[in-house]
Write an enzyme that holds these catalytic residues in place. Structure first.
Site, PDB file in Angstrom:
ATOM      1  N   SER A 139       2.933   1.295 -11.733  1.00 34.04           N
ATOM      2  CA  SER A 139       1.506   1.237 -11.404  1.00 34.04           C
ATOM      3  C   SER A 139       0.755   2.172 -12.347  1.00 34.04           C
ATOM      4  CB  SER A 139       1.279   1.685  -9.957  1.00 34.04           C
ATOM      5  OG  SER A 139      -0.098   1.837  -9.672  1.00 34.04           O
ATOM      6  N   TYR A 152       1.349   8.356  -3.376  1.00 30.34           N
ATOM      7  CA  TYR A 152       1.664   7.173  -4.177  1.00 30.34           C
ATOM      8  C   TYR A 152       1.786   7.552  -5.647  1.00 30.34           C
ATOM      9  CZ  TYR A 152       1.471   2.241  -5.618  1.00 30.34           C
ATOM     10  OH  TYR A 152       1.752   0.998  -6.146  1.00 30.34           O
TER      11      TYR A 152
END
Length: 253
Positions: A139, A152
């Site tokens: 990501s 995250y």
């Protein structure tokens, strides 16, 4: 294509979103795809659609990962480590330790477990065919930290480190090690899960964004990566919608 010569692929997290679409596109490209996910009903339906092989898999459970490796067998051409997820948007000062642990478990340790279990099959296939491939789905959160994303961020930065270390460690093997790092991708579940099932908050993530990426965009890129010539390694591919300059900078209308 005869079963004996058909290339094989494993896609984890194949029950929805990027994983399901990647499985569809790999199947369309001629691969026999092992569909690995926890939700058996979904991967069975996808198997009926694509001709793939469903394998109930929890990447955080050692016995489950071992069963996946047994189902795949002695050789494998492509591994897409897609299983992952984000849980919560609390700032670091209020971070939920269990949410952070869950993110690390699935995004980093789950990728480690599956890669370790399937690497011998990937090496064997690479030796026979000239090259196999691993694609880890990271990501842009693994490149730029942002407020409310600490847990995250930590998990995806960890996945990036794992990917880079593995590439160094097995450079002598005929296995390409790659990472795709998507930005804003609108799927049915990612933001809904992150927001604890709050549909209104999940919808707000994409509110006013004219054209976020969709799962098919990422799947298309993954198939392109793994179908490059065996001597071509796409170390990392960062892919964002045009209207997203950074995790925190998105044009909305």
């Amino acid at each position: 294509m005869p079963a004996t010569s058909q290339k094989t692929a494993v896609v984890t997290g194949a029950s929805s979103g990027i994983g399901a679409e990647t499985a569809r596109q790999l199947a369309a490209a001629g691969y026999r795809v092992f569909l690995a996910a926890r939700r058996v009903d979904r991967i069975e339906a996808l198997a009926a659609e694509t001709g793939g092989t469903p394998v109930a898999t929890d990447v955080t459970d050692a016995d489950s990962v071992a069963a996946l490796a047994a189902a795949v067998g002695p050789s494998l051409d492509v591994l897409v480590n897609n299983a992952g997820g984000a849980f919560g948007v609390s700032p670091v000062a209020e971070g939920d330790v269990e949410d952070w642990r869950a993110m690390y478990d699935v995004n980093v340790l789950g990728t480690l477990a599956v890669t370790r279990a399937l690497l011998p099959a990937l090496i064997r296939s690479g030796e026979a065919s000239g090259g196999s491939a691993i694609v880890n789905v990271g990501s842009i959160a693994g490149r730029i930290a942002y407020e409310g994303g600490g847990g995250y961020n930590a998990a995806k930065f960890g996945l990036k480190a794992l990917t880079n270390a593995l590439r160094l460690e097995i450079v002598e093997q005929p296995v390409r090690v790659m990472e795709i790092a998507p930005g804003m991708v609108r799927t049915d579940e990612f933001s809904l899960v992150r927001m604890g099932g709050d549909q209104e908050r999940a919808d707000a993530v994409y509110a006013g964004v004219p054209e976020p990426l969709v799962a098919a965009d990422i799947a298309d890129a993954i198939v392109w990566m793994v179908t490059r010539p065996a001597h071509v390694n796409i170390d990392e591919l960062v892919i964002k919608p045009r209207v997203q300059a950074a995790p925190h900078k998105v044009h909305r209308v």
